[in-house]
Design a protein around this motif. Structure first.
Motif, mmCIF file in Angstrom:
data_model
loop_
_atom_site.group_PDB
_atom_site.id
_atom_site.type_symbol
_atom_site.label_atom_id
_atom_site.label_comp_id
_atom_site.label_asym_id
_atom_site.label_seq_id
_atom_site.Cartn_x
_atom_site.Cartn_y
_atom_site.Cartn_z
ATOM 1 N N PHE A 247 0.846 -1.195 0.000
ATOM 2 C CA PHE A 247 0.000 0.000 0.000
ATOM 3 C C PHE A 247 0.883 1.247 0.000
ATOM 4 C CE2 PHE A 247 -2.823 3.216 1.787
ATOM 5 C CZ PHE A 247 -4.024 2.942 1.154
ATOM 6 N N LYS A 248 0.652 2.157 -0.935
ATOM 7 C CA LYS A 248 1.518 3.326 -1.106
ATOM 8 C C LYS A 248 1.000 4.570 -0.391
ATOM 9 C CE LYS A 248 1.105 2.867 -5.570
ATOM 10 N NZ LYS A 248 0.447 1.540 -5.625
ATOM 11 N N CYS B 92 -5.896 6.362 -0.215
ATOM 12 C CA CYS B 92 -5.289 5.673 -1.350
ATOM 13 C C CYS B 92 -4.555 6.627 -2.288
ATOM 14 C CB CYS B 92 -6.362 4.925 -2.132
ATOM 15 S SG CYS B 92 -7.250 3.698 -1.138
ATOM 16 N N ASP C 103 -3.964 0.873 -4.901
ATOM 17 C CA ASP C 103 -4.174 0.985 -3.451
ATOM 18 C C ASP C 103 -5.618 0.656 -3.086
ATOM 19 O OD1 ASP C 103 -1.620 1.621 -2.712
ATOM 20 O OD2 ASP C 103 -2.048 3.690 -2.112
#
Length: 457
Positions: A5-6, A38, A43
């Motif tokens: 997850f960024k 997100c 994401d």
């Protein structure tokens, strides 16, 4: 916490949780377990997968301007798309690609650089996605249709984590649902909207004393009964806003406001605009050629952050004397200067025989009403009762149900289901069963695949 997850993940134990959780409506105190802000569609897919794996209720947040606070669920996971704010405009094709995290105050100025606009919210802080995937009734509606009518396509992440581009030819049923009933089917990350030329419309507000409101409102309805689609207006019963030039004796007191919006070729000489200006004896007339973005932000002060709100709405078959009398009496009893009774006309492109096939079920209606209650602290019981009574006095004119974008706190599933016709609910239920059979997305309540369709109950 979510591998790969960024974006930003926030739990109740993290610094900044309250800021991340906070919605426009302070009456919503919901506390999700995880907010997944997100960075992109990938994401979004990861966040959905995490919610499914851990059995968490899943909601979606964009603008966070929903009255009922449906973008949050206690103990749930919020897929927060506020950072998806890309804008791409193709003026030669009159199409814009809009990130789902944008608000109209970010979009309108970019479109206006090209002399273009689309049907958007009348408060600049309203989110593009929630507005457009619901009813999407804005100032350009009579001229060019609802926001959903102008949705040309979208990118959506569905419950299975797939990223899908939908449109008339690709996933047509899902595309149909997004054009007016788009919540609860997935997470839209980008919208493709049709644009229209617009440069300096004629806009402004006529302010009338409350004692004249009944007669003025009725004359306005008659004067605009055959108005062309380029003319839009509304009637708002509320306390006088701080507009320079108003007499001292009405400052902060209930008045009737008639906002006017026209894109017609005759400018201020438009006969229907002149007809509205001739009604009664307005205390103030601000109608003039106006910068569109200035007009779009002109009501922001009436919807400030940090306050509690509730709303009741209904599509109406028309207006009559008892309805006007009821609204005038009700606004005199309102406890907050920001509470209001609002009537918005339909017609024009919204009600045209060639209007597109979408989930919107009230093209036959003549008006939409909003009864907005406001308070600063406490449970707002008196104010919420006020809005309920306000609606009750108009139900003899009901066209069948409420506006899906103006559903309030604690409204029953029976009532929310009337936001759509039974046939539309049947079709939405089938689409929900196809794309989210396990009810990964917990909202909205009107398309629950675990229940029989409305016509079978």
């Amino acid at each position: 916490m979510i591998k790969g997850f960024k974006g930003r993940l926030t739990t109740p134990d993290d610094t900044g949780y309250e800021d991340q959780r906070h919605l426009w409506n302070e009456a919503v105190r919901t506390r999700p377990a995880l907010i997944a802000r997100c960075a992109d569609a990938d994401d979004v897919a990861l966040a959905i997968g995490h919610a499914v794996h851990h059995g968490l209720p899943l909601t979606v947040r964009a603008g966070g301007h929903n009255f009922a606070g449906r973008s949050l669920a206690d103990g749930g996971l919020v897929v927060d798309v506020r950072d998806l704010t890309s804008i791409s405009v193709a003026p030669e094709n009159r199409v814009a690609r809009l990130g789902a995290g944008l608000r109209w105050g970010q979009v309108d100025p970019v479109l206006q650089k090209h002399g273009l606009a689309t049907t958007g919210g009348s408060v600049s802080k309203v989110g593009v996605a929630g507005f457009s995937l619901g009813t999407g009734l804005g100032w350009l509606g009579r001229g060019h249709g609802l926001a959903g009518d102008n949705l040309l396509g979208a990118t959506i992440v569905t419950a299975d984590g797939a990223v899908r581009d939908v449109g008339p030819e690709a996933e047509p049923d899902l595309y149909w649902a997004l054009r007016g009933a788009g919540t609860g089917l997935g997470v839209v990350t980008e919208l493709r909207m049709r644009l229209f030329p617009l440069v300096r419309p004629i806009t402004g507000t006529l302010v009338h004393r409350l004692t004249d409101a009944d007669a003025v409102l009725w004359q306005a309805v008659e004067a605009t009964a055959s108005a062309p689609s380029h003319l839009n207006w509304a009637a708002v019963l509320t306390s006088a806003p701080p507009i320079p030039g108003l007499p001292d004796d009405v400052q902060g007191r209930p008045v009737l406001l008639l906002p006017v919006f026209s894109t017609g070729p005759d400018g201020e000489d438009d006969p229907h605009v002149r007809a509205l200006r001739r009604i009664g004896r307005p205390l103030l007339d601000t109608i003039a050629p106006t910068d569109f973005c200035t007009f779009q932000t002109s009501t922001d002060e009436a919807a400030p952050d940090g306050m509690c709100w509730d709303v009741r709405s209904e599509w109406l078959t028309g207006l009559d004397g008892p309805a006007a009398d009821h609204a005038v009496a009700a606004i005199e009893d309102a406890s907050s200067p920001l509470s209001e009774f609002l009537f918005r006309p339909l017609g024009g492109a919204i009600s045209a025989p060639d209007a597109p096939d979408t989930p919107f079920s009230y093209r036959h209606a003549a008006f939409m009403t909003e009864i907005i209650a406001n308070w600063s602290s406490g449970d707002g019981a008196a104010e919420r009762t006020w809005s309920e009574k306000g609606l009750a006095g108009l139900m003899h004119l009901s066209a069948g149900g409420p506006d899906v974008n103006h559903l309030g706190l604690n409204e029953s599933a029976t009532r929310t289901s009337t936001a759509y016709s039974p046939a539309t609910l049947d079709r939405l239920t089938t689409i929900k069963q196809t794309h989210d059979p396990h009810e990964t997305f917990q909202t909205p309540p009107w398309i629950n695949p675990s229940k029989t369709s409305p016509t079978e109950q």
